[in-house]
Design a protein around this motif. Sequence first.
Motif, PDB file in Angstrom:
ATOM      1  N   GLU A  46      11.933   2.750  -2.507  1.00 19.11           N
ATOM      2  CA  GLU A  46      11.820   3.869  -3.450  1.00 19.11           C
ATOM      3  C   GLU A  46      10.775   3.530  -4.516  1.00 19.11           C
ATOM      4  O   GLU A  46      10.594   2.365  -4.892  1.00 19.11           O
ATOM      5  CB  GLU A  46      13.180   4.227  -4.065  1.00 19.11           C
TER       6      GLU A  46
ATOM      7  N   LYS B 154      10.427   3.819  -7.686  1.00 21.92           N
ATOM      8  CA  LYS B 154      10.750   3.112  -8.940  1.00 21.92           C
ATOM      9  C   LYS B 154      10.770   1.598  -8.726  1.00 21.92           C
ATOM     10  O   LYS B 154      10.369   0.820  -9.588  1.00 21.92           O
ATOM     11  CB  LYS B 154      12.099   3.578  -9.494  1.00 21.92           C
ATOM     12  N   LYS B 155      11.256   1.176  -7.555  1.00 15.48           N
ATOM     13  CA  LYS B 155      11.282  -0.242  -7.216  1.00 15.48           C
ATOM     14  C   LYS B 155       9.842  -0.743  -7.016  1.00 15.48           C
ATOM     15  O   LYS B 155       9.461  -1.805  -7.499  1.00 15.48           O
ATOM     16  CB  LYS B 155      12.102  -0.417  -5.921  1.00 15.48           C
TER      17      LYS B 155
ATOM     18  N   GLU C 267       7.272   0.352  -8.356  1.00 16.18           N
ATOM     19  CA  GLU C 267       6.606   0.320  -9.651  1.00 16.18           C
ATOM     20  C   GLU C 267       6.771  -1.028 -10.347  1.00 16.18           C
ATOM     21  O   GLU C 267       5.830  -1.544 -10.946  1.00 16.18           O
ATOM     22  CB  GLU C 267       7.186   1.423 -10.532  1.00 16.18           C
ATOM     23  N   GLU C 268       7.966  -1.616 -10.256  1.00 17.68           N
ATOM     24  CA  GLU C 268       8.207  -2.926 -10.888  1.00 17.68           C
ATOM     25  C   GLU C 268       7.218  -3.979 -10.378  1.00 17.68           C
ATOM     26  O   GLU C 268       6.646  -4.745 -11.142  1.00 17.68           O
ATOM     27  CB  GLU C 268       9.611  -3.432 -10.541  1.00 17.68           C
TER      28      GLU C 268
ATOM     29  N   CYS D 108       1.708   9.444  -4.470  1.00 17.14           N
ATOM     30  CA  CYS D 108       2.401   8.884  -5.627  1.00 17.14           C
ATOM     31  C   CYS D 108       1.794   9.399  -6.920  1.00 17.14           C
ATOM     32  O   CYS D 108       1.870   8.751  -7.951  1.00 17.14           O
ATOM     33  CB  CYS D 108       2.297   7.356  -5.599  1.00 17.14           C
TER      34      CYS D 108
ATOM     35  N   ASP E 163       3.650   9.250 -10.458  1.00 19.67           N
ATOM     36  CA  ASP E 163       3.953   7.894 -10.942  1.00 19.67           C
ATOM     37  C   ASP E 163       2.683   7.101 -11.238  1.00 19.67           C
ATOM     38  O   ASP E 163       2.633   6.320 -12.186  1.00 19.67           O
ATOM     39  CB  ASP E 163       4.805   7.160  -9.901  1.00 19.67           C
TER      40      ASP E 163
END
Length: 247
Positions: A103, A105-106, A108-109, A132, A135
Amino acid sequence: MKFIDTHIHLQDYKTRYATDIINESEKIGVEKFICVGTSPQDWERVEKLYQEYPQKIIPAFGLHPWYLEEQDEEWAEQLDAILERNPKAWVGECGLDGAKGREIKKQEEYFIKQIEIANRRQRPLIIHAVKCQHDMENLLTQLPKKSIFHSYNGRMEMLKKIISYGFYVSFSFSILKNKECQEIVKSIPDKRILIETDGPYQSPIKGAETYPKQLSELAEMLADIRKADRENFIKLIYQNSKDLINE
Ligand SMILES: [Zn+2]
């Protein structure tokens, strides 16, 4: 005519040896390669090729959004260490992929961590950006000045923002299938356009591997779209690559 292939995975060819590809490319004016690693599993192979061909290869080390799950916690330290011992290496490829992998958000880290490393070490950053837009837009202010959106094949809307920040945009054969190809290729400022094979991937022929010798064909197609003189266009992209490498 001289070329620099700004994005290639020399370590990934199945049908040929990297050394043969490098030697063959020299004869047709491909001077250098940005050889891109995508996970700790291939960084050593990239580093080895660089040690063998220090004049021809600029290595890049990154963790690609497709390979996050296979990594243990030490990946960022390993990345920092390999960059430490290779002062000319770039960071990447890394980024976000809304079509594949974990996903967003993961993802992104991991991406933010690599942005921080590139900024701290003042290295260019090679970015993979697929589906994307939202984001990625939120991260544009954090990217190093020398960021390259590689094998760009997104939308015109996103591209306008990338251009407004002054980032580099690199095209492979994949752009030719984009619905907005004409507008996208024409809109890149002269100083910010690059080309790459992304070899062995992104072949215009299904199932085939892409080789650096195809760069001239790609450059001519892009020059025609931009209604630019082919020879001048090839000089321009060569000079842009040199500027990035600081030569
Ligand atoms: Zn790639």
